[in-house]
Scaffold this motif. Structure first.
Motif: not given
Length: 131
Positions: A41-54
């Motif tokens: 239930x977030x609003x996509x207001x902020x930056x994000x990133x996935x960290x996968x296999x380095x």
């Protein structure tokens, strides 16, 4: 087609806040980002990133981070995950909300499968700014 059952848990929150998701192998990382936004239930207001296999992945925005790979063209199947594999999703770099994601199960599904949240705990109706 493979279906992945994932457990996504917010790190450092007590009592634990988590969601159990089912996605198929054709889910892009951009789609997974939007799924996580919806189930928490977030609003996509902020930056994000996935960290996968380095390596870091995410949707690039003007004035924000840029990524080598286009998250709309990187699919879950590309990682060849096994049961027990883990990766992280970071949302809101000011608050450093980390979501630990673990592959709980991998099964076969039909081609008409739709991603879904099948279970969860915590944070229902809680304002994200209170975390």
């Amino acid at each position: 087609m493979k279906m992945y059952r994932l457990k996504a848990a917010l790190r450092g929150i007590s009592p634990m806040v988590w969601r159990r998701l089912e996605i198929d192998e054709s889910t892009s990382l951009a789609q997974l980002h939007h799924i996580l936004q919806a189930v928490f239930q977030w609003d996509n207001d902020y930056l994000h990133q996935f960290h996968i296999y380095g390596k870091d992945y995410g949707i690039g925005y003007v004035g924000g981070l840029s990524f080598v790979d286009n998250a709309y063209k990187v699919y879950f199947r590309d990682f060849e995950f096994d049961i027990g594999d883990k990766f992280t999703y970071e949302y809101n770099f000011f608050a450093h909300w980390l979501v630990d994601i673990r592959v709980e199960n991998i099964t076969q599904t039909t081609s008409d499968f739709q991603p879904r949240c099948i279970k969860g705990n915590g944070m229902h109706g809680v304002n994200k700014h209170d975390i």
